[in-house]
Design an enzyme around this catalytic site. Structure first.
Site, short mmCIF file in Angstrom:
data_model
loop_
_atom_site.label_atom_id
_atom_site.label_comp_id
_atom_site.label_asym_id
_atom_site.label_seq_id
_atom_site.Cartn_x
_atom_site.Cartn_y
_atom_site.Cartn_z
N ASN A 7 0.76 -1.06 0.09
CA ASN A 7 0.12 0.06 -0.22
C ASN A 7 0.81 1.21 -0.03
O ASN A 7 1.55 1.44 0.94
CB ASN A 7 -0.77 -0.24 1.21
N ARG A 90 -2.48 -2.16 -3.42
CA ARG A 90 -3.65 -1.26 -3.35
C ARG A 90 -3.35 -0.07 -4.40
O ARG A 90 -2.53 0.44 -4.26
CB ARG A 90 -3.71 -0.62 -2.03
N HIS A 179 -12.68 2.94 -0.19
CA HIS A 179 -12.89 2.00 0.94
C HIS A 179 -13.64 0.78 0.32
O HIS A 179 -14.06 -0.06 0.89
CB HIS A 179 -13.79 2.22 2.13
N GLY A 211 -10.39 8.54 7.82
CA GLY A 211 -11.23 8.49 6.73
C GLY A 211 -12.28 7.83 6.93
O GLY A 211 -12.34 6.81 7.40
N ARG A 240 -11.68 15.74 7.51
CA ARG A 240 -12.55 16.40 6.25
C ARG A 240 -13.76 16.64 6.56
O ARG A 240 -14.37 16.03 7.63
CB ARG A 240 -12.48 15.08 5.25
N ASP A 282 -8.48 12.54 16.70
CA ASP A 282 -8.62 11.48 17.18
C ASP A 282 -9.70 11.26 18.22
O ASP A 282 -9.75 11.89 19.15
CB ASP A 282 -7.16 10.95 17.98
N GLY A 330 -10.94 1.97 12.75
CA GLY A 330 -10.45 2.46 13.85
C GLY A 330 -11.61 2.83 14.70
O GLY A 330 -11.58 2.35 15.78
N GLY A 332 -15.00 2.50 14.39
CA GLY A 332 -16.29 1.49 14.31
C GLY A 332 -15.73 0.41 15.26
O GLY A 332 -16.71 -0.36 15.66
N GLU A 333 -14.57 -0.12 15.16
CA GLU A 333 -14.09 -1.36 15.77
C GLU A 333 -13.88 -1.10 17.40
O GLU A 333 -13.84 -2.09 18.36
CB GLU A 333 -12.83 -1.92 15.25
N GLU A 383 -8.22 -5.08 5.05
CA GLU A 383 -7.84 -4.83 3.65
C GLU A 383 -6.81 -5.71 3.15
O GLU A 383 -6.73 -5.88 1.74
CB GLU A 383 -7.81 -3.31 3.38
P1 ADP Z 1 -7.32 5.28 8.65
O1 ADP Z 1 -6.99 4.09 8.14
O2 ADP Z 1 -8.21 5.98 7.86
O3 ADP Z 1 -6.04 5.96 8.80
P2 ADP Z 1 -8.15 3.82 10.96
O4 ADP Z 1 -8.98 2.76 10.56
O5 ADP Z 1 -6.75 3.07 11.16
O6 ADP Z 1 -7.92 5.13 9.99
O7 ADP Z 1 -8.80 4.73 12.19
C1 ADP Z 1 -7.95 5.62 12.93
C2 ADP Z 1 -8.75 6.14 13.87
O8 ADP Z 1 -9.51 5.33 14.78
C3 ADP Z 1 -8.02 7.27 14.96
O9 ADP Z 1 -7.82 8.54 14.46
C4 ADP Z 1 -8.88 7.21 16.11
O10 ADP Z 1 -9.91 8.07 16.08
C5 ADP Z 1 -9.60 5.75 15.93
N1 ADP Z 1 -9.36 5.04 17.13
C6 ADP Z 1 -8.44 4.09 16.91
N2 ADP Z 1 -8.25 3.38 18.52
C7 ADP Z 1 -9.29 3.86 18.74
C8 ADP Z 1 -9.94 3.43 20.42
N3 ADP Z 1 -9.26 2.80 20.99
N4 ADP Z 1 -11.02 4.18 20.64
C9 ADP Z 1 -11.53 5.03 19.89
N5 ADP Z 1 -11.20 5.62 18.62
C10 ADP Z 1 -10.16 5.02 18.36
#
Ligand code: ADP
Length: 396
Positions: A7, A90, A179, A211, A240, A282, A330, A332-333, A383
């Protein structure tokens, strides 16, 4: 088969080596600050992370360093480079040319170059990664997996903007969506978890990372998604803006005396929950600030959640129903509060969340109660694994 998944961005290159039969990640890492100074992070399976500073004037040196790390006599995971059977890249924007992954050849590279107009920050960087691998791994088959490909099934009423049709004809201005690899992977996985045929389900995937985008998947096909011509449309994201009245853009540009480049930077880098909170992009920072009584941090989260809920509602309408909603990436999980807040708008769909289950992070979980009319799932995205699977399917 061992697949090297790449990637490649303008100054970084993320990589994983995956053994396709066992789907085990043999090693992974990232090269950063390419063209500046250079640093490689390398982590073999079950081993410690190694960080080495080393000059990387171009991506070719970065790829060479990755390969050296992979065959290192002590910490390497491969005996020789012959053990790399294929490379999966990717690629961000495939325009209307690519509705599926492809074996990369000179014709494909030229077609991806033609799409660069639509993704000037991403496509050229992706292709630099392809060229660097071609140079160092001569003869190894390479596959391109596009972020946009999964969404090529969207119908015209979903992808056309309400602007003069000639801009679509002349310049291909339309919604493409991004995505796609994640939306495809997560929606398929949801069908497996529910043990239902993929083709029978109406699924909404919420990929909420830095994103973020929502996708409506009907019968295994993307029929709408929140990102557009570029990743700027749709949800309020880390930095964004997402959807905004174009007149507000003109108004701010005039007031702040910004040119096109300046206003686009505001919308891409200074907006979203970062711009709203004035604090951070974040969600962990926003969460702790909100708990300490920071009102703007709370407002930023509220705006974010409301927008996601609004998209879910509109996609339930677009599909005339929804069977399953998935949270991934990030935020959502990991962020149960965000999930709970989004679902609090969705009672009209008969959605009920199990608050104990919703405490889970980063592992496949059913978040909805037995009585919920719509299943709500936490499905971690992968991914790289999806790219590996696509690569194997094409190469075989
Ligand atoms: P991308 O791939 O778009 O850079 P990710 O899917 O890795 O993003 O998500 C990153 C974001 O996930 C971080 O900026 C943060 O806001 C959020 N994140 C990561 N860990 C946690 C957590 N434990 N609790 C809440 N939010 C989290």
């Amino acid at each position: 088969m061992n697949v090297l998944v790449i990637n490649c961005g303008s100054s970084s290159l993320k990589y994983q080596v995956i053994h396709s039969e066992s789907e085990e990640v043999l090693a992974k890492g990232i090269c950063e600050r390419i063209g500046i100074d250079g640093r490689i992070v390398y982590q073999p399976k079950g081993g410690e992370k190694e960080i080495t500073e080393s000059p990387m004037p171009t991506h070719t040196e970065a790829v060479k360093m990755v390969l050296d790390a992979l065959i290192h006599p002590v910490t390497g995971v491969l005996k020789s480079l012959d053990e790399i059977d294929a490379v999966g890249h990717r690629l961000v924007h495939g325009g209307e040319k690519f509705a599926a992954s492809v074996l990369i050849d000179e014709e494909v590279i030229a077609a991806v170059e033609e799409c660069s107009d639509l993704a000037p920050l991403h496509n050229p960087a992706n292709l630099i990664g392809v060229r660097a691998c071609q140079e160092v791994l001569k003869g190894v088959p390479m596959v391109g997996v596009f972020d946009t490909a999964f969404h090529q099934t969207m119908p015209m009423e979903a992808y056309l903007y309400g602007i003069p049709y000639e801009y679509y004809e002349k310049y291909k201005v339309r919604k493409y969506g991004f995505h796609g690899t994640s939306h495809s992977y997560v929606s398929k996985r949801a069908a497996e978890i529910l043990d239902k045929p993929y083709e029978s389900l109406k699924t909404i995937v919420c990929h909420l990372g830095n994103g973020a985008s929502v996708c409506a998947v009907k019968g295994g096909k993307s029929i709408d998604t929140s990102m557009g011509l570029s990743p700027l449309e749709g949800l309020v994201m880390g930095t964004r803006s997402g959807d905004i009245d174009p007149s507000a853009v003109e108004y701010i540009a005039k007031k702040e005396n910004l040119d096109m480049e300046g206003i686009m930077k505001v919308l891409n880098k200074d907006s979203g929950v970062y711009g709203l909170s004035g604090l951070s992009s974040d969600f962990r920072d926003l969460d702790s600030a909100a708990q300490e009584g920071n009102e703007r941090a709370k407002t930023a989260r509220d705006v974010f959640c409301y927008r996601v809920a609004k998209y879910i509602g509109s996609y339930a309408a677009a599909m005339n129903g929804v069977d399953v909603i998935c949270f991934t990436a990030g935020v959502g999980e990991n962020d149960g509060r965000v999930r709970e807040s989004i679902c609090s708008y969705l009672g009209f769909l008969g959605i009920e969340i199990d608050s104990e289950a919703n405490k889970k992070r980063g592992e496949e979980t059913t978040l909805s109660t037995q009585d919920s009319k719509v299943a709500v799932l936490l499905v971690p995205t992968d991914e790289e694994l999806a790219i590996c699977r696509e690569t194997v399917a094409i190469v075989s």
